[in-house]
Structures are given as C-alpha cells and as structure tokens.
Design a protein around this motif. Sequence first.
Motif, PDB file in Angstrom:
ATOM      1  N   MET A 212      -1.593 -14.909  -6.347  1.00  0.00           N
ATOM      2  CA  MET A 212      -1.840 -13.940  -5.271  1.00  0.00           C
ATOM      3  C   MET A 212      -0.598 -13.096  -4.974  1.00  0.00           C
ATOM      4  SD  MET A 212      -4.108 -15.847  -2.426  1.00  0.00           S
ATOM      5  CE  MET A 212      -5.881 -16.015  -2.579  1.00  0.00           C
ATOM      6  N   ILE A 213       0.569 -13.752  -5.072  1.00  0.00           N
ATOM      7  CA  ILE A 213       1.803 -13.047  -4.713  1.00  0.00           C
ATOM      8  C   ILE A 213       2.076 -11.916  -5.701  1.00  0.00           C
ATOM      9  CG2 ILE A 213       3.527 -14.416  -5.994  1.00  0.00           C
ATOM     10  CD1 ILE A 213       3.838 -13.785  -2.305  1.00  0.00           C
ATOM     11  N   ARG A 214       1.479 -12.037  -6.910  1.00  0.00           N
ATOM     12  CA  ARG A 214       1.698 -11.009  -7.931  1.00  0.00           C
ATOM     13  C   ARG A 214       0.732  -9.846  -7.794  1.00  0.00           C
ATOM     14  NH1 ARG A 214       1.838 -14.118 -13.513  1.00  0.00           N
ATOM     15  NH2 ARG A 214       2.514 -16.105 -12.662  1.00  0.00           N
ATOM     16  N   ILE A 215      -0.270  -9.968  -6.899  1.00  0.00           N
ATOM     17  CA  ILE A 215      -1.232  -8.873  -6.744  1.00  0.00           C
ATOM     18  C   ILE A 215      -0.541  -7.693  -6.056  1.00  0.00           C
ATOM     19  CG2 ILE A 215      -3.379  -8.147  -5.629  1.00  0.00           C
ATOM     20  CD1 ILE A 215      -4.346 -11.023  -5.821  1.00  0.00           C
ATOM     21  N   ASP A 216      -0.683  -6.529  -6.657  1.00  0.00           N
ATOM     22  CA  ASP A 216      -0.091  -5.318  -6.087  1.00  0.00           C
ATOM     23  C   ASP A 216      -0.825  -4.970  -4.792  1.00  0.00           C
ATOM     24  OD1 ASP A 216       1.004  -2.928  -5.509  1.00  0.00           O
ATOM     25  OD2 ASP A 216       0.696  -2.041  -7.504  1.00  0.00           O
ATOM     26  N   LYS A 217      -0.053  -4.935  -3.687  1.00  0.00           N
ATOM     27  CA  LYS A 217      -0.675  -4.685  -2.383  1.00  0.00           C
ATOM     28  C   LYS A 217      -1.369  -3.316  -2.352  1.00  0.00           C
ATOM     29  CE  LYS A 217       0.959  -8.462  -0.296  1.00  0.00           C
ATOM     30  NZ  LYS A 217       1.296  -9.138  -1.554  1.00  0.00           N
ATOM     31  N   ALA A 218      -0.904  -2.407  -3.209  1.00  0.00           N
ATOM     32  CA  ALA A 218      -1.506  -1.068  -3.238  1.00  0.00           C
ATOM     33  C   ALA A 218      -2.979  -1.143  -3.636  1.00  0.00           C
ATOM     34  CB  ALA A 218      -0.736  -0.175  -4.212  1.00  0.00           C
ATOM     35  N   LEU A 219      -3.312  -2.123  -4.475  1.00  0.00           N
ATOM     36  CA  LEU A 219      -4.705  -2.273  -4.890  1.00  0.00           C
ATOM     37  C   LEU A 219      -5.599  -2.583  -3.696  1.00  0.00           C
ATOM     38  CD1 LEU A 219      -4.290  -4.389  -8.149  1.00  0.00           C
ATOM     39  CD2 LEU A 219      -5.048  -2.015  -7.976  1.00  0.00           C
ATOM     40  N   ILE A 220      -5.070  -3.416  -2.800  1.00  0.00           N
ATOM     41  CA  ILE A 220      -5.860  -3.793  -1.630  1.00  0.00           C
ATOM     42  C   ILE A 220      -6.003  -2.600  -0.693  1.00  0.00           C
ATOM     43  CG2 ILE A 220      -5.889  -5.325   0.372  1.00  0.00           C
ATOM     44  CD1 ILE A 220      -4.317  -7.303  -1.540  1.00  0.00           C
ATOM     45  N   GLU A 221      -4.890  -1.877  -0.509  1.00  0.00           N
ATOM     46  CA  GLU A 221      -4.931  -0.644   0.295  1.00  0.00           C
ATOM     47  C   GLU A 221      -5.964   0.316  -0.275  1.00  0.00           C
ATOM     48  OE1 GLU A 221      -2.654   0.822   2.629  1.00  0.00           O
ATOM     49  OE2 GLU A 221      -1.368  -0.906   2.995  1.00  0.00           O
ATOM     50  N   ALA A 222      -5.931   0.439  -1.612  1.00  0.00           N
ATOM     51  CA  ALA A 222      -6.844   1.362  -2.274  1.00  0.00           C
ATOM     52  C   ALA A 222      -8.297   0.964  -2.022  1.00  0.00           C
ATOM     53  CB  ALA A 222      -6.563   1.396  -3.778  1.00  0.00           C
ATOM     54  N   ALA A 223      -8.557  -0.345  -2.075  1.00  0.00           N
ATOM     55  CA  ALA A 223      -9.922  -0.818  -1.829  1.00  0.00           C
ATOM     56  C   ALA A 223     -10.356  -0.451  -0.419  1.00  0.00           C
ATOM     57  CB  ALA A 223      -9.990  -2.328  -2.043  1.00  0.00           C
ATOM     58  N   TYR A 224      -9.437  -0.645   0.546  1.00  0.00           N
ATOM     59  CA  TYR A 224      -9.776  -0.292   1.929  1.00  0.00           C
ATOM     60  C   TYR A 224     -10.014   1.205   2.065  1.00  0.00           C
ATOM     61  CZ  TYR A 224      -8.992  -4.832   4.077  1.00  0.00           C
ATOM     62  OH  TYR A 224      -9.109  -6.126   4.450  1.00  0.00           O
ATOM     63  N   ASP A 225      -9.127   1.985   1.429  1.00  0.00           N
ATOM     64  CA  ASP A 225      -9.246   3.437   1.518  1.00  0.00           C
ATOM     65  C   ASP A 225     -10.558   3.915   0.912  1.00  0.00           C
ATOM     66  OD1 ASP A 225      -6.879   3.471   2.742  1.00  0.00           O
ATOM     67  OD2 ASP A 225      -5.704   4.146   1.005  1.00  0.00           O
ATOM     68  N   ALA A 226     -10.998   3.188  -0.127  1.00  0.00           N
ATOM     69  CA  ALA A 226     -12.247   3.571  -0.771  1.00  0.00           C
ATOM     70  C   ALA A 226     -13.452   3.092   0.031  1.00  0.00           C
ATOM     71  CB  ALA A 226     -12.294   3.024  -2.188  1.00  0.00           C
ATOM     72  N   GLY A 227     -13.179   2.465   1.178  1.00  0.00           N
ATOM     73  CA  GLY A 227     -14.273   2.120   2.076  1.00  0.00           C
ATOM     74  C   GLY A 227     -14.795   0.707   1.936  1.00  0.00           C
ATOM     75  N   ALA A 228     -14.090  -0.139   1.172  1.00  0.00           N
ATOM     76  CA  ALA A 228     -14.555  -1.518   1.028  1.00  0.00           C
ATOM     77  C   ALA A 228     -14.305  -2.280   2.322  1.00  0.00           C
ATOM     78  CB  ALA A 228     -13.832  -2.189  -0.129  1.00  0.00           C
ATOM     79  N   THR A 229     -15.223  -3.187   2.642  1.00  0.00           N
ATOM     80  CA  THR A 229     -14.991  -4.061   3.788  1.00  0.00           C
ATOM     81  C   THR A 229     -14.032  -5.153   3.351  1.00  0.00           C
ATOM     82  OG1 THR A 229     -16.796  -5.538   3.159  1.00  0.00           O
ATOM     83  CG2 THR A 229     -17.349  -3.691   4.612  1.00  0.00           C
TER      84      THR A 229
END
Lengths: 319, 292
Positions: A212-229
């Motif tokens: 988990m620590i290796r997951i790029d936080k930008a990916l999560i931001e991107a998911a939120y920005d794309a409207g994911a819950t």
Amino acid sequence: MDTSEDILQQASPGLIPGSGTARAAKVTRLSPSFISWLQAGPMMLVFLAFFLIPLVFVVIVSFWDYNEYQLLPAFSGRGYTDTFEGCIAQLPDLCTIAKTYLKTLKLCFLVWVITLFIGFWVAYFLAFHVKSKTWQMGLSLLCTIPFWTSNVIRMIAWIPLLGRNGLVNSGLVKAGLINHPIEWLLFSEFSVVLALVHLFTFFMVVPIFNSMIRIDKALIEAAYDAGATGFQTLVNVIIPLAKPGIVIGSIFVITIVMGDFITIGVMGGQQIAAAGKIIETRVNALQFPAAAANAVILLAITFLIITMMSRIVDIKKEL
Amino acid sequence: MKEGRPRSFYVLATFFAAYVLFLYGPMIAIYVLSFQGPQGGLTFPMNGVSTFWIAKLFQGTGIVDLGAAFRRSLLLGIIVMIVTVVLSVAAGMAFRRKFKAQGILFYSAIASLIVPSIITSLGISLEFRIIDDLIKAHWNENFETSMGLLTSGLGAHLTWTLPFGLLIMFAIFNRFDPRLEEAARDLGATPWQAFRHVVLPIILPSVIGIGLFGFTLSWDELARSSQAIGAVNTLPLDLQGLTTTVTNPDIYALGTVISAVSFTVITLALGTIHVLNKRQAAKGSDAGQGLV
C-alpha cells in the motif's frame, strides 16, 4: 564494473600512481563469479544441509517400513496405508484422517479471513490515514513488537481472560448476562482461532502495508477527481494495487496455520486434531514413516494452496 | 485534499486502537499476574502483590531448571544471531550481481520460510537419526547421537532466521546507492576496503536489525526446535511443556522473564540503530566543511 579506472588507465597509463601495481594484483584476484559463490555459498550450504536434504529424507522415509522400535530402510507404503486406514471401507462416511484435514482447512480458512480483514484495515489506516512518517514508523513498530515475544506466552496470556474463572466469564456473570461461566471460551476451536489471529495478523499487516505504501497517492486523487466514491476507489484502485501484499500475507498465514500444532495443542487443550498434531503424535509414538507420510501430504496440500495463490501474482517480482 | 479528517479516519483509528488493545491486552494481563502474591492463582483478581513467583524461578526450586534452559537459549540465540548476520550480509552482497544458482538460493530461502515448521523440524530429526545410524553401523557402536543444541538445533533455527536476514538485505540494497562504492573504487579502494569503510558503515543500522531479528526469532523459536533440538530443552520448550500442567503463576513469571529479555534486546538494538543513524546524519556528509 571497474570501467572508470580502466578508461583512465588506457587513456594515460601514468595518470594514477600505483594503479599499475593494483592492476597487476587484480589479475591474480578472484573472478567475480567465484566471489559470488564464496558470498552466497555458506547460506546455500545451510539450506542444503538443514532444509533441502531433510525434505528429501522426509519423502524417502515416508516410504520406509517401521516397527515399534525403529526405522526399517525397506520400501513400504505402510506410512500411507496406516494413515488412510479404513478410509475406503468407511465411505461415504469420512475417516478420521479426512475429518482431521477438513478441520485443519476450516480453521485455516477462518483464521485467513479474519487476519485478512484485520490486517487489511490496519495496514490501510497506517498507509493512508497516518500522514506523518514518524507516526507511521511508531505505530508500525507498535504492531511489530508483540511478534518479537514468545508465542507460547502470547497463548497462555488468554488463560486469565478466557478461563472458567477468567475476566470475561466473571465480568459477564457479574453483569448478570449469564448464570454459569461459558465453557467454550477456552480449550475450544474458538480459543484456537482467537489465538492464531492474535499471533499471526502481523504476517498480514506487514506485506499489505508494504504494497500500500508504494501506491502513488496521485492515483487515488485521480480516482476521486474522476468522480469515484470512496468505495469504488477502494475496490478498483487500492485493492488491485495491494494485491501482491494480500497474496504474500495470505501465503504466510495459511502455511503457518496449516502446519501449526503448538497453538492448536495449547489453546485446544490438546483435544483438537489437526494436520500438524498428527505428525507430532506419530513422532511421539516413534512412527517416523507415518509421520513423514503425513508431512508429505501436508506439504502437498500447502504447495497446492501456494501454487493457486501465486498464480495471482509473481511473488519474486514483488520482493 | 479536503480540510480536516474524513469520518473514515475516526472509524479506522478506533479499529486500529481496538487491534492494539487486542494485541497487548492479554500480554499485559500475564505480566501483571506474574506479580501475584504467594497465595495468588492463575486468574484475576490479584491476591496481593509480590515478586514471590519470579524469585521462585531464580531459586531453581520451581518446575524447570530455569538457569540451564536460560543459558542454553541465550547461547543458541547469540550464535544464531552471529551466523545470521554474517551469512545474510555475505549473501546479500552476492545478490547485487547476477550469479548462477541465484534463483535456487532465493527460492530455497522463500520455501524455508513457508514450508510448515513441523515438516522442516521432522526432516532435520530424520536426517540426524539416519546419520546416527550410519555412524553406529560403520564406525562406533556406542555412539549416542549427533543431534544437539549446536548441531541440529542450530541448523533448525537458521532455516527460520536466514530467510528473514536475506529479505532484509534485499530491502537494504534496494535503497543503497552503488555510486558510493564506485567512488571508493575510483579512489583506489580494494573491494574489501570499499566494503569495510563505505558499504558496512552505511548498512550497519539495518545489519543490527538483522542481528536483532536473528536473536529474538531464535530466543522465542519453538516449532522448529520441537523435534530437532535433541535431548535438551530451550526455554520456550520448557514453557510449552508447562502449559499442560500449569497450576501456579510461576508460568506467568517465566513468561514475563522471557519477554523481558526479548524487550531488552529490542530496546538495545533500536537504541543502537538510532545512535548509528544520528552519527551517520551528523558525520556522513561533508557539506559545509569547506575544502580540505
């Protein structure tokens, strides 16, 4: 490798004082592959002497004969036939050995599900909610420290809590919720699963946290920005990316629980049969070929589970 | 990111706190109970407070010969620690370049880690039994056994500590900057000098971590010792033996003493790592020191 020096040397041989002699010494020095052998060899020897050869002996001895006193080095399937005694005759009822393996698988499955659930959320909290590195280190260490103390101590630690006169029972009686102490809290399947979860959730937390620590936080931001819950992000982004850790943690927990005989012995009050316990019982009865036969069966089942799990990820790549 | 913390933070923080309580609660219970009064039993409430049960352990009048088992475990732990550190660092260095049998060593280590302990332990005991039989048949009829604390026992513990050591070495060298070593070489250092004066000081904190792992894993090891250790017992084996007959808090006292050793070693190691990191931060850079 030693390119820079070589280039300099070739460009102007007199530039590096003394390098001519160093160079000469190097020729007589050991070749890189020999050095690698020297470096890795000792560890390889330890694994050969105390792991690989013993495994081979387990397989060989499982086909030996035995009597009450000793091993007889002659080919025999007795180790296996004794193990499966009556299994065919009893059909459709399950024989003892089949029941024992099913019970082991059941315990294993329960422990796996619970440790996975706890491990996932603990790792998630540490990786995504704890922002400061210092806190992250401190809290991870907090989870790690109990792993460094004796397992038996962590097992017997449940006795004063779960025993007949333990804290849980006396608390419930005092609160008027029950009249008599609950008997199944200790020395039962419940206490076995509880202790195994208590002992081995650590093996789930660490690998999941690491992936988990290796997951790029930008990916999560991107998911939120794309409207994911939050839930969609979890299922479609975080879980797939944390999968290697989940699989590695699962392999650890499953192999430990499949072979466990100490926790099941102590926490089951020596009453619960499991795959590891069979081996121990056979050894204590000096029936080594039968013990070895059971070890081979256990190894085969464990190997099967691991193969299935490693289909999901390439373990070597993740380490 | 949103201001403040989301609700999930508080849910998960509570979950985490509950997990930590679950982790430590029972352990703390036995540490407390080992200070029962002389009349105290196995459960709460406490019947007075004393160091009676701990003192009883050290008088040797208790159920096990604590002193002997303690010394055996300590000796084995220290030897396992040294061997683990040396072999792991050496193998870790080897893995920095490609070599034949790399895959075999890697998969042996991983397999050693995940093959159930009872099988490894049984295999080692069978191996030594067969060796014993061979010696008896061909050389010496009166030979007793080659199994023991520092033969089969040591081997059994190493199959558990070496994989951890190797994996930690992988983690270390993942972060290691090979240019530092190249620089040393360019300045004329022999491989040994480069290792001794450049690589080792940088990886030393983590190497101490490997030592810590090696010692505590061995100190608390049980499953692999069970069949492979021979006639003598280590402390955890004695402790496990007690669980079936336990009636007195001396088992808790023993648990507290074993844990105390583990925690002391962890604290010492973490302290050393901290000091080394501090030194590295302070002395590792020559920034601001001017030209020599």
